[in-house]
Design an enzyme around this catalytic site. Structure first.
Site, PDB file in Angstrom:
ATOM      1  N   SER A  22      55.092 101.012   2.546  1.00 49.67           N
ATOM      2  CA  SER A  22      55.233 101.981   3.617  1.00 49.67           C
ATOM      3  C   SER A  22      53.852 102.580   3.859  1.00 49.67           C
ATOM      4  O   SER A  22      53.264 103.178   2.960  1.00 49.67           O
ATOM      5  CB  SER A  22      56.231 103.081   3.214  1.00 49.67           C
ATOM      6  OG  SER A  22      56.312 104.061   4.220  1.00 49.67           O
ATOM      7  N   ASP A  65      57.950 114.010   6.866  1.00 49.08           N
ATOM      8  CA  ASP A  65      57.674 113.878   8.290  1.00 49.08           C
ATOM      9  C   ASP A  65      58.820 114.357   9.174  1.00 49.08           C
ATOM     10  O   ASP A  65      58.592 114.834  10.289  1.00 49.08           O
ATOM     11  CB  ASP A  65      57.332 112.428   8.626  1.00 49.08           C
ATOM     12  CG  ASP A  65      55.878 112.094   8.335  1.00 49.08           C
ATOM     13  OD1 ASP A  65      55.091 113.033   8.120  1.00 49.08           O
ATOM     14  OD2 ASP A  65      55.531 110.905   8.320  1.00 49.08           O
ATOM     15  N   ARG A 119      51.019 114.726  12.581  1.00 50.38           N
ATOM     16  CA  ARG A 119      52.361 114.830  13.145  1.00 50.38           C
ATOM     17  C   ARG A 119      52.504 115.927  14.201  1.00 50.38           C
ATOM     18  O   ARG A 119      53.145 115.716  15.232  1.00 50.38           O
ATOM     19  CB  ARG A 119      53.393 115.050  12.024  1.00 50.38           C
ATOM     20  CG  ARG A 119      53.509 113.901  11.029  1.00 50.38           C
ATOM     21  CD  ARG A 119      53.601 112.568  11.722  1.00 50.38           C
ATOM     22  NE  ARG A 119      53.885 111.471  10.809  1.00 50.38           N
ATOM     23  CZ  ARG A 119      53.336 110.275  10.902  1.00 50.38           C
ATOM     24  NH1 ARG A 119      52.443 110.033  11.844  1.00 50.38           N
ATOM     25  NH2 ARG A 119      53.650 109.317  10.057  1.00 50.38           N
ATOM     26  N   ASP A 121      60.744 100.965  11.114  1.00 48.26           N
ATOM     27  CA  ASP A 121      61.783 101.939  11.474  1.00 48.26           C
ATOM     28  C   ASP A 121      61.983 102.051  12.976  1.00 48.26           C
ATOM     29  O   ASP A 121      63.095 101.887  13.488  1.00 48.26           O
ATOM     30  CB  ASP A 121      61.433 103.324  10.903  1.00 48.26           C
ATOM     31  CG  ASP A 121      61.410 103.331   9.385  1.00 48.26           C
ATOM     32  OD1 ASP A 121      62.210 102.601   8.785  1.00 48.26           O
ATOM     33  OD2 ASP A 121      60.593 104.060   8.817  1.00 48.26           O
TER      34      ASP A 121
END
Length: 414
Positions: free
Chosen positions: A184, A132, A103, A22
């Site tokens: 992923s 996320d 995160r 990404d």
């Protein structure tokens, strides 16, 4: 690929950069769609090890003006992981929150860099289906509330990871993945997650024994045929030593990862409820984390009284939701952490565990603050507990049941 009208002219963007699929294609995408804006990449090092290799060269080659690699692993473990373990917070009984609590610390540092760099926007590569995006953006709002946020997955024309790979190939962007192995994944010192491909169907068994699938350990089937013993020492709920050797937070987690991984510990295959409302299937590797959660819980059984333990169970569920939902920087999380910290004052002692083929087996626990009194608990003769006292207690405790039963009898006999 058209972008929506920006609130202001975008000249400089700080990108949350991992070097994965990404974020690799986002750098040229930003420059194409925002008037060749400057892109500053920021990677938060939370223990993803080899994933950081060659990252700067890749970022610069794909169009970034610079790359910050922020070393956050120690702070991540001490200020985010350990407080969550102390709370006993596990999302939906299985997920040990590896991605979730990584995160906030990354997004906080990105926001700080964006402010220092005078950036016009912060960009992330999270999809519009995942958790996320919420975790990153809530943290950004806490530290840079007026900063514009660009989320390409919510506005670009690319609709799948295959299309992303095609875009990367067209722009000569090197990738470490291919269409056949394109799980992923998210990795840090605490865990590794796997999603996508065959795992999207819950009917499919994870290929634990397949070479290359597991990265932090082995399948329980492939684990040794003899157990491994390990003793953890805690001080006020914080692990400080393994088998008598004092260790810092990072070394301690790495050591437990090795021990747990070798013994097939910490594999979780679950269908979880995402924040955005859908169900998602994932496979998680958390070898050291599974040992820590288990050991901490065992130590609390002898060091925390019943009512406090019950309240901690309730709070643990809520704490896990807060972490999962990206609400780390909120008054409620801080208040719950204050309660948890207070409960940990007596959670000091040693826990011995036996690791065997994916199982964590209790092998002994001691504490200078133990609430377990063998003389009171014994089935042998004792002089400290009068068993006749229990009759009066039972009569009072059972009074509502007795009263209801007698009144029901009266009503039924009319």
């Amino acid at each position: 690929m058209n972008k929506p009208a920006a609130k202001k002219e975008i000249k400089k963007v700080v990108l949350a950069y991992s070097g994965g699929l990404d974020t690799s294609i986002i750098i040229p995408w930003l420059k194409e769609n925002y008037n060749n804006c400057e892109v500053i990449a920021v990677s938060g090092d939370v223990g993803q090890a080899s994933e950081l290799e060659g990252l700067e060269e890749k970022a610069l080659k794909t169009g970034a003006s610079k790359l910050y690699i922020e070393h956050l692993t120690e702070e991540f473990i001490t200020d985010y992981v350990f407080p969550t373990v102390q709370a006993g917070a596990i999302y939906e009984n299985r997920y040990m929150l590896g991605t979730s609590f990584a995160r906030p610390i990354i997004a906080k540092r990105i926001a700080e860099i964006a402010i220092a760099e005078g950036a016009d926007a912060i960009c992330h590569g999270c999809t519009g289906k995942g958790n996320d995006q919420v975790r990153f953006e809530l943290a950004i709002k806490a530290f840079a509330p007026d900063m514009e946020i660009i989320a390409p997955w919510r506005i670009w024309d690319l609709k799948s990871r295959d299309e992303e790979i095609e875009y990367a190939e067209a722009h000569n962007i090197p990738l470490k993945i291919n269409r056949e192995t394109n799980y992923s994944k998210d990795k840090n010192i605490w865990h590794l997650s796997h999603e996508g491909l065959d795992l999207e169907d819950p009917a499919n068994e994870p290929q634990y024994e397949k070479e290359g699938f597991l990265e932090m350990g082995v399948s329980p089937i492939q684990a040794p045929d003899k157990p491994t013993y390990v003793t953890l020492h805690f001080e006020q709920g914080v692990p400080t030593a393994i088998d008598g050797k004092e260790m810092g937070a990072v070394e301690l987690v790495e050591t437990l990862n090795k021990l747990g991984g070798e013994n097939g510990i910490g594999l979780a295959d679950l269908v979880e409820n995402r924040l955005v409302g859908m169900k998602s299937r994932g496979v998680y590797e958390t070898p050291g984390g599974a040992i820590l959660y288990h050991a901490h819980e065992v130590l609390e059984t002898i060091t925390i009284d019943k009512e406090t333990a019950r309240m901690k169970q309730y709070i643990g569920i809520k704490f896990a939701d807060i972490v999962y939902n990206g609400q780390w920087y909120t008054p409620l999380r801080e208040a719950l952490s204050a309660f948890v910290t207070e409960t940990q004052k007596t959670v000091t002692g040693d826990v011995k565990l036996k690791l065997y083929k994916g199982n964590i087996i209790n092998a002994g626990v001691t504490s200078p603050y133990t609430l377990y009194d063998e003389e009171v608990a014994t089935f042998d003769a004792d002089e400290v507990y009068d068993q006749t006292d229990s009759a009066g207690f039972i009569n009072l405790f059972g009074l509502p049941i007795k009263v209801k039963a007698k009144l029901d009898q009266k009503r039924n006999n009319k």
